[in-house]
Design a protein around this motif. Structure first.
Motif, mmCIF file in Angstrom:
data_model
loop_
_atom_site.group_PDB
_atom_site.id
_atom_site.type_symbol
_atom_site.label_atom_id
_atom_site.label_comp_id
_atom_site.label_asym_id
_atom_site.label_seq_id
_atom_site.Cartn_x
_atom_site.Cartn_y
_atom_site.Cartn_z
ATOM 1 N N GLU A 188 0.820 -1.220 0.000
ATOM 2 C CA GLU A 188 0.000 0.000 0.000
ATOM 3 C C GLU A 188 0.852 1.268 0.000
ATOM 4 O O GLU A 188 0.333 2.361 0.207
ATOM 5 N N TYR A 232 -4.394 0.452 -3.525
ATOM 6 C CA TYR A 232 -4.191 1.288 -2.325
ATOM 7 C C TYR A 232 -2.959 2.168 -2.496
ATOM 8 O O TYR A 232 -2.821 3.202 -1.846
ATOM 9 N N LYS A 273 -2.129 9.270 -4.161
ATOM 10 C CA LYS A 273 -2.931 8.057 -3.971
ATOM 11 C C LYS A 273 -3.640 7.674 -5.267
ATOM 12 O O LYS A 273 -4.331 8.499 -5.857
ATOM 13 N N GLN A 327 -12.318 0.039 1.814
ATOM 14 C CA GLN A 327 -11.993 1.301 2.495
ATOM 15 C C GLN A 327 -10.920 2.082 1.737
ATOM 16 O O GLN A 327 -10.154 2.843 2.315
ATOM 17 N N ASP A 375 -11.324 5.773 2.346
ATOM 18 C CA ASP A 375 -10.888 6.162 3.694
ATOM 19 C C ASP A 375 -9.377 6.352 3.720
ATOM 20 O O ASP A 375 -8.859 7.239 4.387
ATOM 21 N N ARG A 376 -8.665 5.495 2.958
ATOM 22 C CA ARG A 376 -7.209 5.492 3.046
ATOM 23 C C ARG A 376 -6.564 6.539 2.135
ATOM 24 O O ARG A 376 -5.345 6.614 2.048
ATOM 25 N N THR A 424 -4.410 10.546 5.442
ATOM 26 C CA THR A 424 -3.627 10.000 6.561
ATOM 27 C C THR A 424 -3.864 10.900 7.765
ATOM 28 O O THR A 424 -3.615 12.107 7.676
ATOM 29 N N GLU A 477 -6.309 7.411 8.065
ATOM 30 C CA GLU A 477 -7.431 7.006 7.226
ATOM 31 C C GLU A 477 -8.744 7.486 7.838
ATOM 32 O O GLU A 477 -8.853 7.596 9.069
ATOM 33 N N HIS A 478 -9.690 7.861 6.988
ATOM 34 C CA HIS A 478 -11.005 8.334 7.435
ATOM 35 C C HIS A 478 -10.921 9.661 8.172
ATOM 36 O O HIS A 478 -11.863 10.065 8.854
ATOM 37 N N SER A 504 -12.549 12.428 1.102
ATOM 38 C CA SER A 504 -12.243 11.137 0.461
ATOM 39 C C SER A 504 -13.245 10.809 -0.628
ATOM 40 O O SER A 504 -12.873 10.398 -1.732
#
Ligand SMILES: OC[C@@H]1[C@@H](O)[C@H](O)[C@@H](O)c2nc(-c3ccccc3)cn21
Length: 605
Positions: free
Chosen positions: A220, A253, A260, A287, A290-291, A294, A296-297, A303
């Motif tokens: 990831e 990921y 990202k 998710q 979410d990732r 940083t 995550e979420h 997002s």
């Protein structure tokens, strides 16, 4: 007018346009939502117009669930979807990455690193067709496979999910997609989502793009590459996947040069959708939105905004579906996300659902339950095991070849090492559970030891000792004709498999030294990737890379004892030391223990 979208004789785009034109925003956003089966009651699916459900790794209706239980579960969820106003069927997805790995008594095939060593795209296609039947046996029409990663560093925990470090070999093995989905017929349109019929499944090439190129193989993490390097190393398999009509693409990921992938509009929309003209749907990873942040979420609205505007069509949420639905609704209503983006996503999802015949066949075909773990599929898996094994050494310098081993051994045969008698370890990750299991009770199959016992002539003394002590070896070293030492890695998946030293876990090295120091031995390595071997290689008489062969361990004995010759060729460079990594075929500095493409051959005896 009669609901034209329900009429299969209507042209595809007519059906899509008719249905899309009837949908409310809530129904559109529902189609873009994929939730985990734990949350997926028929009521939730109905109330939120959920378009897709998945089983995460190990997520099963009940322990050791038979096909009928899977069929009942999926059909129950489907009834929830079909009872909505427009009756759009839901799409159930699962990771069938080396066979239907989550399902008890499914046939487990060699993981992709081993399939790459077969150099046999036709075999891969046959495997795809067999896996499709086993998945359909459980009433599921969609799988998150194949992984088309080009793993450039074996320290990556997912390297075994990659067919090869060489993009061309990965491109060739995308033939498995034509097994999963069926082959586009002559005269058919290439490059658009395709599925031949209800004995096939929709596939998903993953993880777009550059998942196998992260720094030090850290899962990831960040792939540092020029656009040219990205296009020449990691992108090629997607050309082939799109041409072969892959229905979906899953986003990685990982990041490309610090951005990202789940937020990369240039690569998802401008390149995959516009340049490569991919017409299926793009799905996030678990998710994956979410990732993007940083930690995550940290900012889920951001997002959602970044992921959807980048071009993601379906979101593997998979639990907080009200937060996702509410967030996306807000972003559309306040103009941040244009309805045209939503319509593009839904259009693609509907194209796949119409193309795969889901509206006409929303429920499982109960006549297929007998396909699960069918002997014919196990025989195919056994063939794949045979062809995936790579013979790296056969006799010490000046000695005659040790393999094929004689089936008659007057003094008996010593079999040693944990991995000789461990079905779970020979299957590896993504088997029954996400991380995989050790031991022999997880599912149905034959261990490597089982295969050895069945291969030798009746009455031959086969002695198994997982970790024979020095005393035992000293007392018996004159007795045994030869020893087979089977060692390797425990099962793992994703980040749990990241490993910077790549040494054979203890007590493997000690077993090699103890046994091979006194008895003529062949060492079989059961691993998801090359491991450190150089310190031990001189004590071995023979050496075989078996990768993660799956449930049909007899395939190992088939070639050890000469029923079939060794033909496998390395799909990955076998390094000398981890200090050399990353080191791939074609590199200027290339000093491997065994090079990409290496593999000794034997004739059937
Ligand atoms: O199983 C669904 C997908 C699978 O298709 C992808 O290849 C893989 O990257 C993946 N990781 C998770 C996952 C990761 C961490 C915690 C829980 C789940 C879930 N998934």
């Amino acid at each position: 007018s009669a609901d034209r979208y329900k009429d299969p004789s209507q042209p595809l785009n007519t059906r899509i346009d008719d249905l899309l034109g009837r949908m409310t925003l809530a129904e559109k956003i529902g189609q873009m939502s994929q939730i985990e089966r734990e949350k997926a009651t028929p009521d939730v699916i109905n109330k939120y117009f959920i378009g897709s459900v998945l089983s995460g790794g190990g997520s099963v209706p009940e322990k050791n669930a038979p096909p009928e239980a899977w069929v009942g579960m999926v059909n129950g969820m489907q009834s929830g979807a079909l009872s909505t106003r427009l009756g759009i069927p839901m799409l159930y997805g699962i990771d069938a990455v080396h066979g239907h790995g989550n399902v008890y008594k499914a046939t487990i095939f060699p993981h992709n690193v081993g399939l790459g060593c077969t150099r046999d795209p036709e075999l891969a296609k046959r495997i795809g067709a067999a896996v499709a039947l086993e998945v359909r046996a459980t009433g599921i029409p969609y799988i998150f496979a194949p992984c088309v990663a080009v793993c450039r560093d074996p320290r990556w925990g997912r390297c075994y999910e990659s067919f090869s470090e060489h993009p061309e070999l990965v491109q060739n093995m995308t033939s498995i997609i034509s097994g999963f989905q069926g082959e586009i017929p002559a005269g058919g349109t290439l490059g658009v989502p395709f599925m031949a019929g209800q004995r096939n499944v929709a596939a998903c090439s993953k993880h777009y793009v550059g998942d196998g190129g992260t720094t030090n193989g850290i899962n990831e993490n960040n792939t540092v590459a020029t656009f040219h390097e990205l296009l020449s190393i990691h992108m090629p398999p997607y050309y082939n996947a799109v041409i072969r009509g892959v229905s979906t693409v899953m986003i990685s990921y990982s990041s490309w040069n610090g951005l990202k992938m789940h937020a990369n509009r240039f690569l998802i929309t401008d390149f995959l959708k516009k340049e490569l003209r991919f017409r299926g749907f793009v799905i996030s990873d678990w998710q994956g939105l979410d990732r993007i942040t940083t930690p995550e979420h940290a900012d889920y609205i951001l997002s959602i905004k970044l992921g959807i505007l980048a071009g993601i069509d379906m979101v593997m949420i998979p639990f907080n579906y009200t937060e996702f639905i509410d967030g996306l609704t807000l972003l559309v209503n306040n103009g941040t996300i244009p309805m045209s983006r939503i319509d593009d996503a839904v259009r693609r999802i509907l194209r796949v659902k119409f193309t795969m015949g889901l509206f006409e066949n929303p429920y499982a075909d109960p006549s297929l339950t007998g396909e699960l773990g069918k002997q014919e599929h196990r025989d195919l898996a056994r063939e794949a095991v045979r062809k995936s094994l790579v013979l790296l050494k056969n006799g010490k310098p000046g000695d005659k070849p040790l393999l094929p081993l004689p089936k008659k051994a007057y003094g008996g045969i010593l079999v040693a090492g944990s991995h000789a008698n461990d079905l779970g370890s020979q299957c590896g990750g993504w088997t029954i559970t996400w991380q995989g299991l050790t031991g022999n009770n997880l599912t149905a199959g034959t261990t490597i030891l089982d295969g050895i016992k069945r291969a030798v002539v009746p009455g031959t003394d086969v002695v198994y000792s997982e970790n024979p002590d020095a005393g035992f070896i000293q007392q018996n070293k004159a007795r045994f004709d030869y020893a087979i030492v089977v060692v390797g890695e425990p099962p793992y998946a994703e980040t749990f498999g990241d490993n910077l030293n790549l040494t054979i876990p203890a007590p493997g090295p000690a077993i090699i030294q103890n046994v091979c120091g006194s008895i003529k031995c062949v060492v079989v390595i059961v691993s998801g990737r090359p491991l450190v071997l150089e310190p031990y290689i001189n004590t071995m008489n023979a050496l075989v890379a078996a990768w993660l062969p799956g449930t049909e361990g007899q395939g190992v004995a088939d070639v050890l004892f000469g029923d079939y010759g060794f033909t496998g060729k390395l799909s990955r460079t076998w390094f000398r030391s981890v200090n050399q990594l990353p080191m791939n075929v074609g590199d200027a500095r290339y000093d491997p223990l065994f090079p990409f493409g290496f593999g000794l051959e034997t004739q059937p005896s």
